[in-house]
Design an enzyme around this catalytic site. Structure first.
Site, PDB file in Angstrom:
ATOM      1  N   HIS A 258      26.102  32.045  42.063  1.00 43.68           N
ATOM      2  CA  HIS A 258      26.564  31.046  43.019  1.00 43.68           C
ATOM      3  C   HIS A 258      25.536  30.846  44.119  1.00 43.68           C
ATOM      4  O   HIS A 258      24.606  31.634  44.284  1.00 43.68           O
ATOM      5  CB  HIS A 258      27.927  31.438  43.596  1.00 43.68           C
ATOM      6  CG  HIS A 258      27.898  32.619  44.518  1.00 43.68           C
ATOM      7  ND1 HIS A 258      28.534  32.625  45.732  1.00 43.68           N
ATOM      8  CD2 HIS A 258      27.312  33.834  44.421  1.00 43.68           C
ATOM      9  CE1 HIS A 258      28.350  33.782  46.337  1.00 43.68           C
ATOM     10  NE2 HIS A 258      27.613  34.539  45.559  1.00 43.68           N
TER      11      HIS A 258
ATOM     12  N   CYS B 253      27.336  25.252  46.772  1.00 40.93           N
ATOM     13  CA  CYS B 253      28.026  25.914  45.652  1.00 40.93           C
ATOM     14  C   CYS B 253      28.354  24.959  44.507  1.00 40.93           C
ATOM     15  O   CYS B 253      28.018  25.213  43.346  1.00 40.93           O
ATOM     16  CB  CYS B 253      29.263  26.660  46.134  1.00 40.93           C
ATOM     17  SG  CYS B 253      30.611  25.629  46.763  1.00 40.93           S
TER      18      CYS B 253
ATOM     19  N   HIS C 142      35.202  27.384  47.451  1.00 47.96           N
ATOM     20  CA  HIS C 142      33.936  27.831  46.863  1.00 47.96           C
ATOM     21  C   HIS C 142      34.055  27.845  45.348  1.00 47.96           C
ATOM     22  O   HIS C 142      35.147  28.001  44.800  1.00 47.96           O
ATOM     23  CB  HIS C 142      33.603  29.232  47.389  1.00 47.96           C
ATOM     24  CG  HIS C 142      32.250  29.718  47.036  1.00 47.96           C
ATOM     25  ND1 HIS C 142      31.098  29.082  47.450  1.00 47.96           N
ATOM     26  CD2 HIS C 142      31.848  30.783  46.307  1.00 47.96           C
ATOM     27  CE1 HIS C 142      30.045  29.749  47.005  1.00 47.96           C
ATOM     28  NE2 HIS C 142      30.472  30.781  46.300  1.00 47.96           N
TER      29      HIS C 142
END
Length: 157
Positions: free
Chosen positions: A133, A71, A121
């Site tokens: 993402h 990420c 994240h």
């Protein structure tokens, strides 16, 4: 002269190109701030485009591209391609951004997912409640709706 808060509201509605036109019409007193804002909007838009161009790239823990990403590797890669430096991890990226309220988010801002005070994240805001993402092992870079309200927003400086 136009008040900075009023100018900011106008800019968010006009977009980068119109902002430069508005700055030119408003006069030289606001031009430097307007040009700087327009450049920042353009950089975020370009970073978002870079992330979108990686659609389908596989998730790989610790990867920073160009073929696979985790990420924070995707956000780091996307902003690096447009000349902005970010730290390696999602938490460090959060600490390096200007924190903004949900109502102030724009395309290209970073979206940080958290549990309590721990960030787990990060993605790039694409508008309409969605992010680009690299989701998790076995996943691929994709556009997805933000699935929780436990998010913070940051703007790359």
């Amino acid at each position: 002269m136009i008040a900075p808060s009023a100018m900011s509201a106008v800019l968010s509605r006009l977009g980068a190109v119109s902002a430069l036109t508005a700055a030119a019409v408003a006069g030289p007193a606001v031009l430097p701030d307007m040009a700087q804002h327009a450049e920042a909007v353009t950089i975020r838009a370009k970073a978002l485009k870079v992330a979108a161009s990686k659609k389908g790239s596989p998730y790989r823990y610790g990867a920073t591209g160009p073929r696979s990403f985790d990420c924070s590797g995707l956000t780091l890669y996307s902003f690096k391609k447009v000349g902005r430096k970010l730290p390696r991890t999602a938490a460090a990226q959060y600490n390096s951004t200007r924190h903004i309220h949900r109502s102030d988010r724009t395309r290209g801002d970073l979206v940080f997912f958290h549990y309590g005070s721990s960030i787990y994240h990060v993605g790039i805001y694409a508008g309409h409640g969605r992010i680009w993402h690299s989701p998790k092992p076995g996943g691929r870079v994709r556009l997805e709706k933000i699935w929780t309200r436990s998010v913070w927003y940051g703007r790359v400086k």
